[in-house]
Design a protein around this motif. Structure first.
Motif, short mmCIF file in Angstrom:
data_model
loop_
_atom_site.label_atom_id
_atom_site.label_comp_id
_atom_site.label_asym_id
_atom_site.label_seq_id
_atom_site.Cartn_x
_atom_site.Cartn_y
_atom_site.Cartn_z
N SER A 1 6.71 -11.94 3.43
CA SER A 1 7.70 -10.95 3.01
C SER A 1 7.50 -10.61 1.55
CB SER A 1 9.12 -11.50 3.22
OG SER A 1 9.32 -12.67 2.46
N LYS B 1 14.73 -9.38 -1.70
CA LYS B 1 15.63 -9.62 -0.58
C LYS B 1 16.94 -10.20 -1.08
CE LYS B 1 13.55 -14.13 0.44
NZ LYS B 1 12.87 -14.94 1.47
N SER C 1 16.14 -6.25 11.48
CA SER C 1 16.00 -5.31 10.36
C SER C 1 17.19 -4.37 10.22
CB SER C 1 14.70 -4.50 10.52
OG SER C 1 14.81 -3.59 11.61
N PHE D 1 15.05 -3.82 6.19
CA PHE D 1 13.66 -4.02 5.77
C PHE D 1 12.74 -3.34 6.77
CE2 PHE D 1 14.61 -7.94 8.28
CZ PHE D 1 13.66 -7.82 9.28
N PHE E 1 8.83 -3.47 8.61
CA PHE E 1 7.87 -4.51 8.98
C PHE E 1 6.66 -3.88 9.63
CE2 PHE E 1 10.57 -3.96 12.68
CZ PHE E 1 9.68 -3.97 13.74
N SER F 1 3.95 -8.46 8.18
CA SER F 1 4.44 -8.26 6.82
C SER F 1 5.81 -7.61 6.86
CB SER F 1 3.46 -7.39 6.02
OG SER F 1 3.28 -6.13 6.63
N ILE F 2 6.70 -8.12 6.02
CA ILE F 2 8.08 -7.61 5.93
C ILE F 2 8.30 -7.11 4.50
CG2 ILE F 2 10.52 -8.25 5.96
CD1 ILE F 2 9.91 -10.19 8.18
N HIS F 3 8.83 -5.89 4.37
CA HIS F 3 9.08 -5.33 3.05
C HIS F 3 10.55 -4.94 2.93
CE1 HIS F 3 8.41 -3.17 -0.69
NE2 HIS F 3 9.03 -2.12 -0.18
#
Length: 356
Positions: free
Chosen positions: A310, A314, A337, A342, A344, A352-354
């Motif tokens: 991530s 957050k 999400s 977020f 992903f 990947s998580i943003h």
């Protein structure tokens, strides 16, 4: 050194050889290495002489090597045994004695040395100087390993009739003599145990510092690395023991159905749990009840066999609740999400998580 070595006693009589052997090769090692290269055909004789000297060079009970004084006493004992015939020659046989050493005479000296060794070994054994090896088992006992890789579950049937459901990223080990004289298993990860009844052989699960013992019952054990260990009893009775690594006093808890034992950060306590939700994982259902976001991501990594990273800012405290029955990873992340805003991306086994 120009001395020739034609018999075992030639080595045993040589001060430099005995010093080299008893000092573990730290003295004049270069000479004997070169000697072996120059006399490859006599290497067996050298090693036989070396074995004679090393027979008394065992470790004592405390694992300490013999000191120089001990080695000196051994050298004196062997020297006395070697020189004894020379000091007491028979009258009228002196010239014959020095003219030739027969094979019988050579082996007489070696026999005397061996006699000294045997007598010394018996005495030292009674004094507790030597530590004997453990008796070898009549039959080699091997380990059987059952593993559920990340992203899979596995059901295992044990030789005693017990059954085990392994959660993802979990490993169960037991010996080939399981069910004969014992029913001990070792667990890393999480498993649900349905134990066959056997009052003569308790069923024991070892995981980290916890040992769970039952006769015939059903319970769940979870002990993933870095997470609190817990034992949840569904039916029957179990005993859970905490064995600290510092060998302090063992703590013990007895559980009734619906109770759990938890061990984390030096605490060991009993509490309640909901059997309906605790075992949903055995039916292919992910269940989170106000769980920290980091713990949920670890569970998803094990459940789906992926790596999750991530990035972005957050929220300081994210907790997740939800129930997902045989759902794919994309749907699970999509659902989460919505609550935490977020994006992903799933690329094979990399996620990947943003955070926005």
């Amino acid at each position: 050194m120009n001395k020739s070595f034609r018999h075992i006693e030639d080595f045993l009589e040589d001060d430099s050889f005995r010093t080299w052997v008893l000092s573990k090769g730290n003295t004049r090692s270069l000479f004997w290495e070169n000697w072996l290269k120059a006399h490859p055909g006599d290497s067996a004789m050298l090693f036989e002489a070396k074995e004679i000297l090393l027979a008394l060079e065992e470790e004592n009970e405390e694992g300490e090597e013999w000191q120089e004084a001990d080695q000196a006493r051994l050298l004196d004992t062997i020297s006395a045994a070697i020189d004894l015939p020379d000091q007491q020659p028979l009258e009228g046989k002196v010239r014959e004695h020095y003219f030739i050493r027969s094979h019988q005479y050579v082996w007489l000296k070696v026999s005397m040395i061996l006699l000294v060794m045997v007598v010394s070994a018996v005495i030292l054994s009674h004094l507790g100087v030597f530590r004997g090896p453990s008796p070898a088992s009549k039959e080699e006992v091997a380990w059987i390993i059952r593993e559920a890789l990340p992203g899979e579950k596995k059901k295992v049937s044990l030789p005693d009739g017990s059954s085990v459901i392994l959660n993802s990223a979990s490993t169960l080990r037991y010996r080939t003599d399981f069910g004969v004289s014992h029913r001990d298993v070792t667990l890393i990860g999480e498993s649900y145990f349905d134990v066959a009844k056997d009052s003569l052989r308790p069923f024991r699960v070892y995981t980290g510092e916890l040992m769970t013992e039952a006769v015939g019952t059903a319970f769940n054990v979870s002990a993933f690395e870095g997470e609190a260990a817990q034992v949840q009893l569904v039916e029957g009775k179990v005993k859970v023991e905490l064995h600290p690594k510092d060998d302090t006093e063992v703590d013990r808890i007895y559980l009734d159905p619906g109770e759990q034992a938890m061990a984390s950060a030096g605490t060991f306590a009993k509490g309640k749990f909901d059997p309906r939700t605790a075992l949903l994982w055995t039916e292919g259902t992910l269940y989170f009840d106000d769980q920290p976001f980091a713990n949920v991501m670890k569970a998803l990594e094990r459940w789906y066999g992926v790596t999750i990273e991530s990035e972005g800012q957050k929220p300081s405290s994210l907790r997740v609740s939800g129930e997902f029955h045989r759902d794919n990873l994309e749907n699970v992340l999509q659902s989460i999400s919505y609550s935490f805003d977020f994006d992903f991306n799933i690329d094979h086994k990399q996620v990947s998580i943003h955070f926005k």
